[in-house]
Design an enzyme around this catalytic site. Sequence first.
Site, mmCIF file in Angstrom:
data_model
loop_
_atom_site.group_PDB
_atom_site.id
_atom_site.type_symbol
_atom_site.label_atom_id
_atom_site.label_comp_id
_atom_site.label_asym_id
_atom_site.label_seq_id
_atom_site.Cartn_x
_atom_site.Cartn_y
_atom_site.Cartn_z
ATOM 1 N N CYS A 85 0.847 -1.209 0.000
ATOM 2 C CA CYS A 85 0.000 0.000 0.000
ATOM 3 C C CYS A 85 0.881 1.258 0.000
ATOM 4 O O CYS A 85 1.614 1.468 -0.949
ATOM 5 C CB CYS A 85 -0.971 -0.040 1.174
ATOM 6 N N HIS A 192 -3.873 -4.706 0.077
ATOM 7 C CA HIS A 192 -3.413 -5.255 1.351
ATOM 8 C C HIS A 192 -3.483 -6.780 1.308
ATOM 9 O O HIS A 192 -4.548 -7.348 1.529
ATOM 10 C CB HIS A 192 -4.281 -4.735 2.498
ATOM 11 N N GLU A 194 -2.455 -8.862 3.426
ATOM 12 C CA GLU A 194 -2.780 -9.391 4.763
ATOM 13 C C GLU A 194 -4.266 -9.287 5.069
ATOM 14 O O GLU A 194 -4.745 -9.834 6.049
ATOM 15 C CB GLU A 194 -1.932 -8.678 5.822
#
Lengths: 210, 262
Positions: A85, A192, A194
């Site tokens: 990001c 993202h 994650e």
Amino acid sequence: LAVEKKIGVVNYGVGNLASVGNALSKLEVDHVFLDEPNKFSSVDKLILPGVGAFSIAMEELRDRGMLDELLRYVENSDRQLLGICLGMQLLLSESCENGNYEGLNLLSGSVETFNNVVEDLPIPNIGWCYINKKLKESKLLSDLTEEQLCFYFVHGYYCKLVEQNVVSATLNYGVNIDVVIEHNNIFGCQFHPEKSQASGLKVLNNFISI
Amino acid sequence: MQTKRIIPVLFIQNGLIVRSEGFTNHQIIGNVISQAHRYDEWNVDELIYVDITKDKNYDARRDDHRIKSYTSIEDIIKAVSKVCFMPLTIGGGIRNIDDIAMRIESGADKVLLNTAVSSKPDLIKEAALRFGSQAIVVSVDYRVVDKKALCYTEFGLRNTGIELSGWLEKCEELGAGEIFLHAIDRDGMSDGFDIDVISKVVSKSKLPIISCGGAGMEEDFLDVFEQTNVSAAAAGNYFHFTESSYPRLKKFLKESNVYVRS
């Protein structure tokens, strides 16, 4: 999957490190949060996360003595860096977010705003987007089917690379933007991983396996 | 291209998941973590937890129900974020910047602000500067009174007299990242989303809007996505009681040509 590699997550006071850590734990990868630049050389790969404003992030890196150390880290081509990001945006030459600021300049390109460019779409871009994988070989996106190429994005600014051959995937959000970049040992994703369920964990795993 | 998000909302009371109706009746339906696992398996786009505990008493007495409860919202967030690899939004009981910091540090990606910002709107600005706009979702509870949409606070009990449209403009100015638009009258009623108000809000606001309240059937979701340009639709009860409701809804929407993530 147990990998004998150690991953460092750069902790420079910007962003939610816990979720990156949780994802690495889920992948059973040995990892450590690094808040001292002198510890960078102890890990095999670095992840540079980041949420917030570009200029503040650069300032934090500089104040903590991490800026030069990051550049030194990637001089060794056996070590890889992944920017996530804002962390990806920092890899470029410059950003126009709230002024004009220099980035790490590891890849030539600029960070641009959606404002005045994108109409009829909400800004920031918050949500799950299918990305367009380019024909070139991609290490980060390897073994992901077309259906799996959907990731969670949260951003009001976007990356525009000078050399399109470093771009592995793009996204059309009113304008064509570069969302996955890979060049030698420098990697970046605008989304993202994650927070992108199985697809995102796969991207992280691909990075770890490089 | 961006897909339309479908977001389950879970209400926590005294450390347990409850069902909500009309903002007042609550029935215990499960453990916080087992519910998170279930939604993770369903590969949901996002999860919103709202803590509606009024006395801040995370009750261990409920152990006789064979459902483990948690003693603090901090523990809940930490535990949930370890098993959820999707965006996690936490709301309820947030009064100041420290409450926000604790939730984000524990693993929340975003916080849902409601009562606190209606009396202290500058908290939106303060929070957006510190954590970024993307982390700040302003939740707006409203009722339509005499054809006017008015904002409510305190779990829908207090009428602020503030008109919805003006308040949303202000939220945007102050740096909110998203709006969670909650129709109180439709909470638990299963009679469809409030298409009128949602389409007005979406056409005026630049921010992503999450609509909530009234989902009872798959067709309700189809209606809100076909008739408005809303970014996301959220629901609580709809997902709690029907087997595989989430994947089935996604399949239905996809077949109806709504652009969703599969």
